[in-house]
Write a protein that holds these residues in place. Structure first.
Motif, PDB file in Angstrom:
ATOM      1  N   LYS A   7       8.385 -10.405   4.931  1.00 34.66           N
ATOM      2  CA  LYS A   7       8.881 -12.005   4.987  1.00 34.66           C
ATOM      3  C   LYS A   7       8.697 -12.754   3.630  1.00 34.66           C
ATOM      4  CE  LYS A   7       8.062 -12.217   9.874  1.00 34.66           C
ATOM      5  NZ  LYS A   7       7.603 -13.113  11.056  1.00 34.66           N
ATOM      6  N   THR A   8       9.580 -12.800   2.736  1.00 39.87           N
ATOM      7  CA  THR A   8       9.436 -13.236   1.411  1.00 39.87           C
ATOM      8  C   THR A   8       8.795 -14.746   1.401  1.00 39.87           C
ATOM      9  OG1 THR A   8      11.552 -13.883   1.284  1.00 39.87           O
ATOM     10  CG2 THR A   8      10.971 -11.774   0.329  1.00 39.87           C
ATOM     11  N   GLU A   9       9.163 -15.481   2.302  1.00 39.04           N
ATOM     12  CA  GLU A   9       8.610 -16.960   2.383  1.00 39.04           C
ATOM     13  C   GLU A   9       7.367 -17.096   2.782  1.00 39.04           C
ATOM     14  OE1 GLU A   9      10.770 -15.474   4.395  1.00 39.04           O
ATOM     15  OE2 GLU A   9      10.204 -15.926   6.394  1.00 39.04           O
ATOM     16  N   GLU A  10       6.649 -16.051   3.175  1.00 39.82           N
ATOM     17  CA  GLU A  10       5.288 -15.977   3.483  1.00 39.82           C
ATOM     18  C   GLU A  10       4.301 -15.428   2.334  1.00 39.82           C
ATOM     19  OE1 GLU A  10       5.663 -15.471   8.500  1.00 39.82           O
ATOM     20  OE2 GLU A  10       4.688 -14.045   7.040  1.00 39.82           O
ATOM     21  N   LEU A  11       5.035 -14.923   1.395  1.00 42.96           N
ATOM     22  CA  LEU A  11       4.211 -14.282   0.089  1.00 42.96           C
ATOM     23  C   LEU A  11       4.075 -15.271  -0.748  1.00 42.96           C
ATOM     24  CD1 LEU A  11       3.550 -11.286  -0.220  1.00 42.96           C
ATOM     25  CD2 LEU A  11       5.521 -10.703  -1.778  1.00 42.96           C
ATOM     26  N   GLY A  12       2.735 -15.367  -1.329  1.00 42.08           N
ATOM     27  CA  GLY A  12       2.351 -16.505  -2.043  1.00 42.08           C
ATOM     28  C   GLY A  12       2.608 -15.939  -3.573  1.00 42.08           C
ATOM     29  N   GLN A  15      -0.075 -13.219  -4.585  1.00 41.73           N
ATOM     30  CA  GLN A  15       0.099 -12.124  -3.885  1.00 41.73           C
ATOM     31  C   GLN A  15       1.235 -11.214  -4.561  1.00 41.73           C
ATOM     32  OE1 GLN A  15       0.895 -13.594   0.271  1.00 41.73           O
ATOM     33  NE2 GLN A  15      -1.053 -12.661   0.718  1.00 41.73           N
ATOM     34  N   THR A  16       2.397 -12.062  -5.058  1.00 36.37           N
ATOM     35  CA  THR A  16       3.555 -11.482  -5.432  1.00 36.37           C
ATOM     36  C   THR A  16       3.226 -10.915  -6.898  1.00 36.37           C
ATOM     37  OG1 THR A  16       4.835 -12.918  -4.538  1.00 36.37           O
ATOM     38  CG2 THR A  16       5.838 -11.947  -6.399  1.00 36.37           C
ATOM     39  N   LYS A  46       9.725 -12.467  -6.787  1.00 35.51           N
ATOM     40  CA  LYS A  46      10.141 -11.901  -5.781  1.00 35.51           C
ATOM     41  C   LYS A  46      11.215 -10.916  -5.642  1.00 35.51           C
ATOM     42  CE  LYS A  46       7.796 -15.209  -2.558  1.00 35.51           C
ATOM     43  NZ  LYS A  46       8.270 -16.431  -1.563  1.00 35.51           N
ATOM     44  N   TYR A  64       1.413  -3.367  -0.900  1.00 35.95           N
ATOM     45  CA  TYR A  64       1.608  -4.539   0.206  1.00 35.95           C
ATOM     46  C   TYR A  64       0.207  -4.326   0.964  1.00 35.95           C
ATOM     47  CZ  TYR A  64       2.985  -7.161   4.226  1.00 35.95           C
ATOM     48  OH  TYR A  64       3.114  -8.283   5.171  1.00 35.95           O
ATOM     49  N   VAL A  68      -1.896  -7.510   0.229  1.00 39.06           N
ATOM     50  CA  VAL A  68      -1.583  -8.619   1.338  1.00 39.06           C
ATOM     51  C   VAL A  68      -2.397  -8.021   2.902  1.00 39.06           C
ATOM     52  CG1 VAL A  68       0.069  -9.503   3.046  1.00 39.06           C
ATOM     53  CG2 VAL A  68       0.565  -8.700   0.426  1.00 39.06           C
TER      54      VAL A  68
END
Length: 420
Positions: A7-12, A15-16, A46, A64, A68
């Motif tokens: 879920k890309t919107e949850e990846l900071g 983290q990226t 991203k 990941y 993550v």
């Protein structure tokens, strides 16, 4: 292995970047990925990570899991500091260092703030003065490239013309606006051809030209019959002159005083009657003059024939000259144009030579065009006046050189002060 949905919107951002680093793209290279004004675009990072996911999913999954989910390859949670915790510790250290640095600065500057403010004010004042001086110099330098003129046509409000134009340009605009034929007479290199182009641009009309020198036939103006049709059939091909005569434009007859007599007979009909007969164009033999057609002739003489400077010139008949009588303009070298386009050192040298040529009645020229070319060589190739003189005096006799203060390659000091 079941594919992990990301879920890309949850990846900071951290983290990226850490996942990209894990997959072989070092952190110090991330600035080239979507960088804008020194800031990284998370969406671009991203997007780049998404490409790596498709290209090498296994590596992406390991990244990941480690970054993550904080898992090793065995799937067990490691008893290590998570990436986010490590980042927080680093930020805390930075804040401590910043606070310490500020305290140090405050202690060292205690009692000196007022003095420093005065110094800064002095620096600012000097900086503003320097910028202002350079700005004024730049404005003055650029202003030399313009000599705005106001041109009045009929009862209309005067029209401003910006740029480097000859002093006779307003008169040319008025004649062209009234659609009168114009004849520019002047020495070689004074800008006759260039000013015709400027005239077309100012009137927002197309521009075309054709030399009238010896050997140029009537076909160059009337057009041609060429066997390019089916089975070698002759087809009429129009000329630039016919096109502009019928559809509008500024057309220049260059070197008119060097024309073939037959060419002038053809042009006389077109310029005097507002139309002319063109038998080779069988589908439409009558050519009518467009309301926006402007004819300009250029010549070095007033049509009286060859003189001491222009040996190949012919005498123009009265009929031809009468077509241009009201629009005849003598165009000499323009002091204003030369001062704006010519290097100062070249201009002083050129005008001295020109005065010598005039006083000794030599059959030589010191044209505006020559001085502009010389200026280019001085400014672009670091030539000296001596380099310019090597070419300029190449075909002069020793006696002619001596009259202009140039003897056997040694230039005479005209002012006796080390300058020209």
């Amino acid at each position: 292995m079941k594919k992990q949905k990301l879920k890309t919107e949850e990846l900071g951002r951290t983290q990226t970047r850490m996942m990209l680093d894990f997959m072989g793209i070092p952190l110090n290279e991330h600035k080239y990925v979507g960088a804008s004004n020194g800031r990284l675009k998370l969406a671009e990072l991203k997007k780049h990570l998404g490409v790596l996911e498709i290209a090498s999913y296994d590596e992406w999954q390991k990244a990941y899991d480690s970054v993550v989910l904080h898992k090793t390859s065995t799937g067990k949670v490691e008893n290590v500091i998570a990436v986010i915790d490590a980042s927080r510790l680093i930020k805390d250290e930075i804040e401590i260092l910043k606070s310490s640095a500020l305290s140090t600065v405050e202690l060292s500057c205690e009692g000196k703030i007022e003095k420093r403010e005065k110094e800064m004010a002095d620096i600012q004042r000097d900086f503003v003065a320097e910028v202002d001086s350079k700005f004024k110099a730049a404005v003055e330098r650029e202003s030399k490239k313009f000599n705005t003129q106001a041109i009045k046509i009929n009862s209309c409000k005067p029209k401003k013309v910006n740029g480097i134009v000859h002093e006779k340009f307003p008169r040319m605009i008025q004649l062209a606006s009234a659609r009168k034929n114009i004849l520019l007479v002047g020495p070689s290199g004074c800008g006759k051809t260039h000013v015709a182009e400027q005239l077309a641009e100012q009137l927002d009309l197309r521009y075309g030209s054709q030399s009238c020198s010896a050997g140029v036939s009537e076909s160059a103006f009337a057009g041609w019959l060429i066997p390019i049709g089916k089975s070698g059939q002759f087809v009429y091909v129009t000329s630039v002159f016919v096109d502009m005569y019928e559809n509008g434009g500024v057309f220049l007859f260059d070197e008119m005083d060097n024309s073939d007599a037959n060419v002038l007979v053809f042009l006389n009909q077109a310029l005097a009657n507002g139309k002319f007969f063109l038998p080779q164009r069988t589908d439409n033999t009558m050519v009518k003059r467009h309301k926006d057609f402007v004819a300009i002739g250029c010549a070095n003489t007033f049509g009286g024939g060859a003189d001491g400077m222009y040996h190949g010139r012919i005498a123009l008949d009265a009929a031809t000259l009468d077509r241009f009588r009201v629009g005849t303009i003598f165009m000499d070298y323009s002091p204003a144009v030369e001062e704006k386009l010519v290097n100062e050192k070249v201009l002083a040298w050129g005008r001295t030579i020109r005065a010598k040529i005039s006083s000794h009645k030599l059959r030589k020229l010191m044209s505006t065009r020559m001085m502009i070319d010389a200026s280019d060589m001085i400014e672009k190739c670091d030539w000296s006046i001596a380099d310019i003189e090597e070419g300029y005096f190449a075909d002069w006799s020793r006696e002619e050189k001596a009259l202009c203060g140039f003897t056997d390659g040694v230039q005479v000091d005209y002012n006796n002060d080390g300058g020209i």
